[in-house]
Motif scaffolding. Structure first.
Motif, PDB file in Angstrom:
ATOM      1  N   TYR A 228      42.095  35.363  44.238  1.00  0.00           N
ATOM      2  CA  TYR A 228      42.793  36.650  44.236  1.00  0.00           C
ATOM      3  C   TYR A 228      43.234  36.918  42.808  1.00  0.00           C
ATOM      4  O   TYR A 228      44.143  36.273  42.295  1.00  0.00           O
ATOM      5  CB  TYR A 228      43.982  36.584  45.190  1.00  0.00           C
TER       6      TYR A 228
ATOM      7  N   THR B  70      44.463  39.812  39.915  1.00  0.00           N
ATOM      8  CA  THR B  70      45.028  41.142  39.708  1.00  0.00           C
ATOM      9  C   THR B  70      44.982  41.495  38.228  1.00  0.00           C
ATOM     10  O   THR B  70      45.172  40.639  37.362  1.00  0.00           O
ATOM     11  CB  THR B  70      46.491  41.198  40.186  1.00  0.00           C
TER      12      THR B  70
ATOM     13  N   GLY C 257      41.842  40.034  37.754  1.00  0.00           N
ATOM     14  CA  GLY C 257      40.737  40.538  38.546  1.00  0.00           C
ATOM     15  C   GLY C 257      39.447  40.616  37.746  1.00  0.00           C
ATOM     16  O   GLY C 257      38.356  40.422  38.289  1.00  0.00           O
ATOM     17  N   ARG C 258      39.563  40.895  36.455  1.00  0.00           N
ATOM     18  CA  ARG C 258      38.377  40.902  35.594  1.00  0.00           C
ATOM     19  C   ARG C 258      37.817  39.480  35.468  1.00  0.00           C
ATOM     20  O   ARG C 258      36.602  39.279  35.524  1.00  0.00           O
ATOM     21  CB  ARG C 258      38.745  41.473  34.222  1.00  0.00           C
TER      22      ARG C 258
ATOM     23  N   GLN D 224      35.978  38.473  38.605  1.00  0.00           N
ATOM     24  CA  GLN D 224      34.624  39.015  38.712  1.00  0.00           C
ATOM     25  C   GLN D 224      33.612  38.048  38.099  1.00  0.00           C
ATOM     26  O   GLN D 224      32.558  37.781  38.686  1.00  0.00           O
ATOM     27  CB  GLN D 224      34.546  40.366  38.000  1.00  0.00           C
TER      28      GLN D 224
ATOM     29  N   LEU E 263      40.062  41.546  44.574  1.00  0.00           N
ATOM     30  CA  LEU E 263      40.202  42.145  43.252  1.00  0.00           C
ATOM     31  C   LEU E 263      41.281  43.213  43.328  1.00  0.00           C
ATOM     32  O   LEU E 263      41.103  44.252  43.976  1.00  0.00           O
ATOM     33  CB  LEU E 263      38.878  42.753  42.800  1.00  0.00           C
TER      34      LEU E 263
ATOM     35  N   THR F  10      42.302  46.338  39.263  1.00  0.00           N
ATOM     36  CA  THR F  10      41.461  45.928  38.148  1.00  0.00           C
ATOM     37  C   THR F  10      40.302  46.900  37.966  1.00  0.00           C
ATOM     38  O   THR F  10      40.249  47.952  38.620  1.00  0.00           O
ATOM     39  CB  THR F  10      40.976  44.481  38.358  1.00  0.00           C
TER      40      THR F  10
ATOM     41  N   THR G 254      34.299  40.431  49.710  1.00  0.00           N
ATOM     42  CA  THR G 254      35.205  40.955  48.689  1.00  0.00           C
ATOM     43  C   THR G 254      36.070  42.077  49.228  1.00  0.00           C
ATOM     44  O   THR G 254      35.593  42.978  49.924  1.00  0.00           O
ATOM     45  CB  THR G 254      34.403  41.482  47.480  1.00  0.00           C
TER      46      THR G 254
ATOM     47  N   VAL H 151      38.730  44.955  47.663  1.00  0.00           N
ATOM     48  CA  VAL H 151      39.260  45.638  46.485  1.00  0.00           C
ATOM     49  C   VAL H 151      40.550  46.342  46.903  1.00  0.00           C
ATOM     50  O   VAL H 151      40.552  47.129  47.855  1.00  0.00           O
ATOM     51  CB  VAL H 151      38.247  46.659  45.936  1.00  0.00           C
TER      52      VAL H 151
ATOM     53  N   LEU I  59      34.281  49.572  41.811  1.00  0.00           N
ATOM     54  CA  LEU I  59      34.074  48.165  42.139  1.00  0.00           C
ATOM     55  C   LEU I  59      33.531  48.004  43.555  1.00  0.00           C
ATOM     56  O   LEU I  59      32.587  47.247  43.799  1.00  0.00           O
ATOM     57  CB  LEU I  59      35.382  47.392  41.991  1.00  0.00           C
TER      58      LEU I  59
END
Length: 264
Positions: free
Chosen positions: A92, A94, A98-99, A102, A117, A120, A207, A209, A226
């Protein structure tokens, strides 16, 4: 405090709490693991939670080198998991976390079970950048005004007023005050240079978002980008929330994330 070591020898401090399946919580740019303090206990009640200090923050080493990038931070997370003896975990992330998440999910699918994610973006040039008025507010010469602008990008005015009335003036999402200037610059550059657009197509983990509907710090328009780019991703808004949705709107966001991680 356990200490893992990156490939370049950088010491990475991390913390383990709770029991159950592993869950890694990844914090935002220029922030340490303290970012998660307001909600970490709720996640540790259901999972073995791993939080870490990015290089340059908290109790991790602070090298003044070029080894700061979102993809490099993902390698740091992998080093922490290896040190903790964790072969696979939910992730998880943020904001900048979050980047990083990925890249971790794209490059090391063996490590990632379910992926969340939060607040982000995919990064330039395909992401939606914050507006010029936001950039001006954050870089204005008046440091107190700039700090106030950051708080108001993170939280709603009503919530900030309630916190002031309760005597709370310190927030862990506004940057690690112990960071040296060189680490702050390198974190900013790492996040600004993030571009995982092509890598998103390689993410196979289930995933979710999540984004605050009123987030101008990392514009909410990034969430559907995303969700559409990652195969079978789900997207959920937190209505009325700004960037720090996971703290101010924890009563909505935490059950949402926990349910997804449990496969509900």
């Amino acid at each position: 405090m356990p200490l893992a070591f990156a490939d370049d020898g950088t010491g990475l401090a991390y913390e383990l709490r709770g029991s159950g399946e592993p869950l890694v919580l990844l914090s935002g740019q220029s922030n340490s693991r303290r970012w998660w303090d307001p909600v970490v206990a709720d996640f540790a009640a259901a999972f073995t939670v791993v939080t870490l200090d990015w290089r340059g923050t908290g109790e991790s080493d602070r090298p003044d080198t070029d080894a700061y990038s979102t993809r490099g931070f993902a390698d740091d997370v992998a080093a922490v998991l290896a040190d903790a003896g964790i072969e696979r975990a939910h992730v998880y992330g943020t904001s900048m976390g979050g980047r990083v998440a990925q890249w971790l999910a794209a490059d090391r699918p063996d490590l990632v079970d379910r992926l969340v994610l939060g607040c982000t973006s995919p990064g330039a040039p395909h992401g939606v950048e914050r507006g010029p008025e936001v950039r001006r507010a954050l870089t204005q010469p008046d440091q107190e005004a700039a700090a106030r602008a950051l708080r108001e990008l993170m939280y709603t005015p009503a919530w900030l007023a309630a916190q002031r009335a309760a005597g709370r003036t310190r927030f862990h999402t506004l940057g690690d005050p112990s960071m040296p200037a060189h680490a702050r610059r390198r974190h900013l550059r790492a996040s600004a240079r993030h571009d995982a657009w092509d890598a998103l197509l390689r993410i196979k983990a289930p995933t979710l978002v999540v984004h605050g509907s009123d987030d101008a710090f990392n514009p909410a328009a990034n969430a559907p980008l995303l969700a559409e780019r990652i195969a079978d991703a789900r997207m959920r808004w937190v209505p009325g929330a700004r960037h720090a949705y996971f703290e101010e709107f924890a009563d909505v966001a935490t059950p949402l994330v926990l349910g997804f991680l449990r496969g509900e």
